[in-house]
Design a protein around this motif. Sequence first.
Motif, PDB file in Angstrom:
ATOM      1  N   ALA A   1      -4.699  -6.133  -7.807  1.00 40.26           N
ATOM      2  CA  ALA A   1      -4.681  -4.694  -8.112  1.00 40.26           C
ATOM      3  C   ALA A   1      -5.160  -3.853  -6.934  1.00 40.26           C
ATOM      4  CB  ALA A   1      -5.536  -4.414  -9.348  1.00 40.26           C
ATOM      5  N   ASP A   2      -6.030  -4.410  -6.107  1.00 44.29           N
ATOM      6  CA  ASP A   2      -6.580  -3.648  -4.990  1.00 44.29           C
ATOM      7  C   ASP A   2      -5.547  -3.372  -3.893  1.00 44.29           C
ATOM      8  OD1 ASP A   2      -9.058  -3.582  -6.216  1.00 44.29           O
ATOM      9  OD2 ASP A   2      -9.757  -5.407  -5.226  1.00 44.29           O
ATOM     10  N   LEU A   3      -4.416  -4.079  -3.918  1.00 42.67           N
ATOM     11  CA  LEU A   3      -3.398  -3.853  -2.898  1.00 42.67           C
ATOM     12  C   LEU A   3      -2.597  -2.584  -3.156  1.00 42.67           C
ATOM     13  CD1 LEU A   3      -1.940  -7.444  -2.331  1.00 42.67           C
ATOM     14  CD2 LEU A   3      -3.838  -6.309  -1.151  1.00 42.67           C
ATOM     15  N   PHE A   4      -2.653  -2.093  -4.391  1.00 40.13           N
ATOM     16  CA  PHE A   4      -1.881  -0.907  -4.764  1.00 40.13           C
ATOM     17  C   PHE A   4      -2.797   0.307  -4.869  1.00 40.13           C
ATOM     18  CE2 PHE A   4       0.294  -4.580  -6.627  1.00 40.13           C
ATOM     19  CZ  PHE A   4       1.585  -4.401  -6.162  1.00 40.13           C
TER      20      PHE A   4
ATOM     21  N   SER B   1       0.824  -1.214   0.000  1.00 36.31           N
ATOM     22  CA  SER B   1       0.000   0.000   0.000  1.00 36.31           C
ATOM     23  C   SER B   1       0.857   1.264   0.000  1.00 36.31           C
ATOM     24  CB  SER B   1      -0.942   0.016   1.208  1.00 36.31           C
ATOM     25  OG  SER B   1      -0.198   0.097   2.414  1.00 36.31           O
ATOM     26  N   ALA B   2       2.158   1.105   0.285  1.00 39.13           N
ATOM     27  CA  ALA B   2       3.065   2.255   0.259  1.00 39.13           C
ATOM     28  C   ALA B   2       3.586   2.551  -1.137  1.00 39.13           C
ATOM     29  CB  ALA B   2       4.240   2.007   1.207  1.00 39.13           C
ATOM     30  N   VAL B   3       3.253   1.688  -2.082  1.00 41.17           N
ATOM     31  CA  VAL B   3       3.709   1.880  -3.469  1.00 41.17           C
ATOM     32  C   VAL B   3       2.723   2.813  -4.161  1.00 41.17           C
ATOM     33  CG1 VAL B   3       4.288   0.747  -5.651  1.00 41.17           C
ATOM     34  CG2 VAL B   3       4.738  -0.420  -3.476  1.00 41.17           C
ATOM     35  N   ARG B   4       3.088   4.055  -4.322  1.00 46.29           N
ATOM     36  CA  ARG B   4       2.186   5.053  -4.891  1.00 46.29           C
ATOM     37  C   ARG B   4       2.262   5.110  -6.413  1.00 46.29           C
ATOM     38  NH1 ARG B   4      -1.415   5.833  -0.960  1.00 46.29           N
ATOM     39  NH2 ARG B   4      -0.333   5.830   1.056  1.00 46.29           N
ATOM     40  N   ALA B   5       3.256   4.475  -6.993  1.00 48.03           N
ATOM     41  CA  ALA B   5       3.424   4.498  -8.444  1.00 48.03           C
ATOM     42  C   ALA B   5       2.320   3.696  -9.124  1.00 48.03           C
ATOM     43  CB  ALA B   5       4.785   3.924  -8.816  1.00 48.03           C
ATOM     44  N   PRO B   6       2.023   4.002 -10.384  1.00 45.64           N
ATOM     45  CA  PRO B   6       1.022   3.231 -11.134  1.00 45.64           C
ATOM     46  C   PRO B   6       1.459   1.775 -11.315  1.00 45.64           C
ATOM     47  CG  PRO B   6       1.525   5.308 -12.231  1.00 45.64           C
ATOM     48  CD  PRO B   6       2.553   5.125 -11.168  1.00 45.64           C
ATOM     49  N   VAL B   7       0.511   0.872 -11.175  1.00 46.46           N
ATOM     50  CA  VAL B   7       0.755  -0.554 -11.354  1.00 46.46           C
ATOM     51  C   VAL B   7      -0.351  -1.117 -12.236  1.00 46.46           C
ATOM     52  CG1 VAL B   7       0.974  -2.802 -10.235  1.00 46.46           C
ATOM     53  CG2 VAL B   7       1.844  -0.748  -9.086  1.00 46.46           C
ATOM     54  N   ARG B   8       0.020  -1.713 -13.352  1.00 43.92           N
ATOM     55  CA  ARG B   8      -0.955  -2.404 -14.194  1.00 43.92           C
ATOM     56  C   ARG B   8      -0.663  -3.892 -14.146  1.00 43.92           C
ATOM     57  NH1 ARG B   8      -3.066  -0.616 -20.098  1.00 43.92           N
ATOM     58  NH2 ARG B   8      -4.404   0.621 -18.708  1.00 43.92           N
ATOM     59  N   ILE B   9      -1.708  -4.672 -13.940  1.00 42.62           N
ATOM     60  CA  ILE B   9      -1.611  -6.122 -13.888  1.00 42.62           C
ATOM     61  C   ILE B   9      -2.299  -6.685 -15.117  1.00 42.62           C
ATOM     62  CG2 ILE B   9      -2.342  -8.160 -12.596  1.00 42.62           C
ATOM     63  CD1 ILE B   9      -2.221  -6.187 -10.094  1.00 42.62           C
ATOM     64  N   VAL B  10      -1.600  -7.566 -15.826  1.00 41.82           N
ATOM     65  CA  VAL B  10      -2.140  -8.184 -17.029  1.00 41.82           C
ATOM     66  C   VAL B  10      -2.337  -9.671 -16.756  1.00 41.82           C
ATOM     67  CG1 VAL B  10      -1.768  -8.675 -19.472  1.00 41.82           C
ATOM     68  CG2 VAL B  10      -0.948  -6.509 -18.500  1.00 41.82           C
ATOM     69  N   GLY B  11      -3.575 -10.123 -16.886  1.00 45.32           N
ATOM     70  CA  GLY B  11      -3.893 -11.528 -16.666  1.00 45.32           C
ATOM     71  C   GLY B  11      -4.422 -12.178 -17.922  1.00 45.32           C
TER      72      GLY B  11
END
Length: 272
Positions: free
Chosen positions: A235-238, A209-219
């Motif tokens: 994705a909800d963890l970020f 949750s401390a990772v403020r940068a954008p994260v995209r997950i591809v499944g």
Amino acid sequence: MPTFLAPDQVTLHYDTRGAGRTRVLLAGGAARHPEYLGDLAGLSGHHVIPHQRGVGHSPGPGLPYWDLASDVEALRTHLGLSHLTIVAHSAGTRLAMAYAARYPDQISAMLLITPPSAHLVDAESDIEELRAARRGDPVFDDALAAMVAGPDLTDDEAFTAWHLASAPVTYAAWTAVEQEHARVGRQHLAAARAFFDGEPPADLAERLSAVRAPVRIVGGAQDCTTGVAPVAALADLFPAGEVVVLEECGHYPWVEQPELFREVAEEFLYRV
């Protein structure tokens, strides 16, 4: 081949490919030679692809993935980058998330491809449902039986052979394209064992949750190794997490849906 020094002064190797903005690519396996990543369906950019300890040209012994994050940080310093954009696949996403949890302020963006997520989220796994939809295909059934039986841990060759026998489970289809890809990338048994040795902090999910940068997950909608529900829930963890699920796709989106994968990856990486 370029090298850098790890914190304990071990010389580690990496490959480079392409030009433009630098992105660090973390292979999965958990210790598969990164050549299997290919060019990620023509993904643009300057790709830096480390050989983790005990894999390819980097010496062993391996380390747990939580500790390997220190090697990624050493690579960032070596490259002279203030922040890292990380593209990671499968088990490589565990290393990416370990790095993000330990160095949240050093991340500019992460693209996580088919990440194993059940250990981090509460979402009920849908792997059995996905596998049930494939049962009855003799190739799939034989591969699943091999996967369930477990790996041959005699040596690297036997371990690699088991991965190949199990491979049809990991793709949504088993055409000549998937068969050719499955044969690329040797497995490194000792490094794979070390990768999963020990446990990450119990609060790893909370640390993300401390990772403020954008994260995209591809499944992949037919990924019978990770499932879909746990991947989407990750994705909800970020705070800035999002997910894209590709249809007719298993564990290797850049192989199975190259044009769609490249579009989804490029749009995200250029936007961030």
